[in-house]
Design an enzyme around this catalytic site. Structure first.
Site, PDB file in Angstrom:
ATOM      1  N   ASP A   1       0.831  -1.203   0.000  1.00  0.00           N
ATOM      2  CA  ASP A   1       0.000   0.000   0.000  1.00  0.00           C
ATOM      3  C   ASP A   1       0.871   1.261   0.000  1.00  0.00           C
ATOM      4  OD1 ASP A   1      -2.711   1.224   0.362  1.00  0.00           O
ATOM      5  OD2 ASP A   1      -1.810   1.939   2.223  1.00  0.00           O
TER       6      ASP A   1
ATOM      7  N   GLU B   1      14.390 -15.565   0.332  1.00  0.00           N
ATOM      8  CA  GLU B   1      14.695 -16.622   1.294  1.00  0.00           C
ATOM      9  C   GLU B   1      13.776 -17.831   1.112  1.00  0.00           C
ATOM     10  OE1 GLU B   1      15.972 -13.510   4.886  1.00  0.00           O
ATOM     11  OE2 GLU B   1      14.243 -14.846   5.135  1.00  0.00           O
TER      12      GLU B   1
END
Length: 576
Positions: free
Chosen positions: A226, A277
């Site tokens: 956002d 990751e």
């Protein structure tokens, strides 16, 4: 066979969406869910997480590749959930973390990915950090997580400057210190209940990395970021005399004190390391209302990977505008290695089935004065050309679904749902309505809970729940209910299901070739299909029928007669 809805989906277009490909997002059809307005499982009038889980079979049959959830975090709802109390929990009115896990499992079981909203520009004023800041002294470590400044005037009674918030009114709010005296001012780009974070503070960085891992560890596949362009700010008092923080001429430079500063991309480089990751890497898409020439920075592979392109959303229903926007954005994506995004409706804008029926409407307030006045007067579908709006919306959507890149859909658009204009003031929730009274009608009209049943039990909310919905639903919603449209082979819902099923045949090379047309009101492009032949996509924006290439009409948003496509329609034609 009616090419609008077709018959059974051919085996060639079936797809195993559980494949953990790292590139699943590049051409995904993503369905935005506004959780409080999707499905209410416990009859309290508010949509919830178990309600979403109960509708997974519907989403599966619709044929979307992913869902994007607007905020579901604990919140006072000062801004529809974008005022977040706790980034690592579920609002108890919407469910629990166990409910969230069950929803993710159900969606993944149906081959549907999960994207969640993250709101890094500001917290709510109820967040534990902000409450700690209010209880702490000026200059404390707690206040350094936010943007606090001394006021002007003899006793600091004036705000630090005259900047205004996005929602109207001043962008500074004065606090009362712990000893009861008037104190410093804090900055809020949006509502006063949404204090802006200080992204020059390392503690803020680390906390959001923890949040990204928290949801990724729970199986979330990606994030919608956002206000991604506002995190880094230059709050030097030298900018205080800026007449308005909304000056458009500053947006293309990267030097605006509050918006789209170059240093924001260092944040997303950190986030990318976290995303990578995981296997497959988590994805992200930026909500960045920036100059088109600067969007690519957000969509870079070293950053978020994708950025929303709102250009079509802001365009008129016009062939020239559409072609220019599509050409530019595909070239931009090719140059950066990103994937284009396309969107016509979301929780912040007037539904495009209504926009295209307004006298001069296109954007949230309508592109012209007539459209804006319709909204401010509390417009109703009976007062616009709803049939024209829906016809054009389906044509635009069919064009979009054939484009390379990700297609973002908003709940209810697959029903052809119209904007709700006549909402009593006592029922309105959007702060933009109250802070800009008489200027902005707000966003409640596109956030009204969607209808599931055409003939609900007395007191129920068209199948949304067993009691009244948190925003009132008009009587005409019965005509757009899922149950009504599932019984109609020519419905908008049937069209969306057919188009989304066929769309998988187009997944592959992310490019298209324009086919020249002698009619400026006709757009015609070609994409390779996964089977025999190429796909020709033709959209007729003009008043006269347009000739289609000879071939198999796979999909058409209006009846094709004599090889001619009517006005305000799109067809997909497979040509050997």
């Amino acid at each position: 066979m009616n090419p609008r809805t077709g018959g059974p989906v051919p085996a060639t277009v079936q797809q195993d969406l559980t494949n953990p490909s790292a590139d699943w997002w590049r051409q995904a059809a993503v369905y935005q869910i506004y959780p409080r307005s999707f499905a209410d499982s416990n009859g309290d009038g508010i949509g919830d997480i178990p309600g979403i889980t109960s509708r997974v079979p519907y989403l599966d049959r619709l044929g979307v590749d992913a869902v994007w959830l607007s905020p579901f975090y604990p919140s006072a709802l000062a801004d529809g959930g974008y005022d977040v109390d706790d980034y690592r929990d579920v609002d108890p009115r919407l469910g629990t973390l166990d409910d969230f896990d069950a929803m993710v499992a159900a969606l993944h079981g149906a081959g549907i990915k999960v994207i969640v909203d993250i709101v890094p520009n500001h917290t709510s004023d109820r967040h534990v950090w902000f409450q700690e800041a209010l209880a702490s002294a000026p200059g404390s470590a707690a206040r350094e997580r936010y943007i606090f400044r001394e006021g002007r005037g003899q006793n600091g009674e004036l705000p630090p400057n005259e900047w205004t918030s996005i929602f109207g009114g001043g962008a500074w709010e004065r606090v009362t210190e712990a000893d009861g005296t008037p104190g410093q001012w804090y900055f809020h780009l949006f509502a006063k209940e949404q204090p802006d974070l200080n992204w020059d503070n390392p503690e803020v960085h680390e906390d959001f990395l923890t949040t990204l891992r928290f949801w990724s560890d729970r199986g979330v596949d990606g994030f919608r970021v956002d206000v991604a362009h506002s995190l880094k700010k230059d709050m030097d008092a030298a900018h205080d005399d800026l007449e308005t923080i909304h000056r458009a001429d500053l947006f293309a430079s990267g030097e605006h004190p509050l918006w789209d500063r170059d240093e924001v991309h260092s944040i997303y480089a950190e986030w990318r390391k976290v995303f990578n990751e995981y296997n497959p890497p988590r994805t992200a898409v930026a909500e960045a209302w920036v100059h088109a020439d600067r969007r690519a920075k957000y969509a870079s592979p070293e950053g978020l990977g994708q950025a929303f392109n709102f250009d079509l959303l802001q365009a008129d229903f016009d062939a020239g505008q559409f072609r220019e926007i599509i050409t530019k954005n595909l070239a931009e994506a090719a140059a950066t290695g990103a994937s284009s995004t396309w969107v016509f409706s979301n929780h912040d804008v007037v539904r495009h089935a209504t926009r295209y029926g307004l006298p001069k409407g296109s954007g949230r307030g309508g592109a012209g004065a007539d459209g804006k006045e319709w909204l401010l007067d509390g417009g109703d579908p009976a007062e616009v050309d709803a049939a024209l709006g829906l016809r054009r919306a389906e044509a635009a959507t069919a064009l979009m679904l054939a484009l390379p890149g990700s297609a973002y859909l908003y709940q209810g658009e697959e029903l052809g749902l119209q904007e709700v204009g006549r909402i009593p003031e006592k029922d309105r929730q959007d702060p933009t309505f109250f802070r800009n009274r008489g200027v902005d009608v707000g966003r409640d009209g596109c956030r009204v809970p969607i209808p599931w049943e055409a003939a609900p039990a007395e007191g129920a909310s068209f199948g949304f729940g067993t009691d009244k919905a948190h925003l009132p639903q008009p009587a005409w919603f019965k005509d757009y209910a899922v149950s009504a449209e599932e019984a109609d082979s020519g419905s908008t819902l049937a069209f969306y299901r057919r188009a989304l099923a066929l769309r998988h045949e187009l997944e592959g090379a992310e490019h298209l070739e324009w086919a020249e047309s002698s009619d400026d009101d006709v757009l015609h492009f070609v994409r390779p299909g996964s089977g025999q032949g190429a796909w020709h996509v033709v959209t007729n924006f003009g008043p006269a029928a347009a000739a289609l290439p000879e071939g198999e009409v796979l999909l058409a948003t209006a009846e094709v007669e004599g090889g001619k496509l009517p006005s305000d329609a799109t067809a997909w034609v497979r040509v050997p």
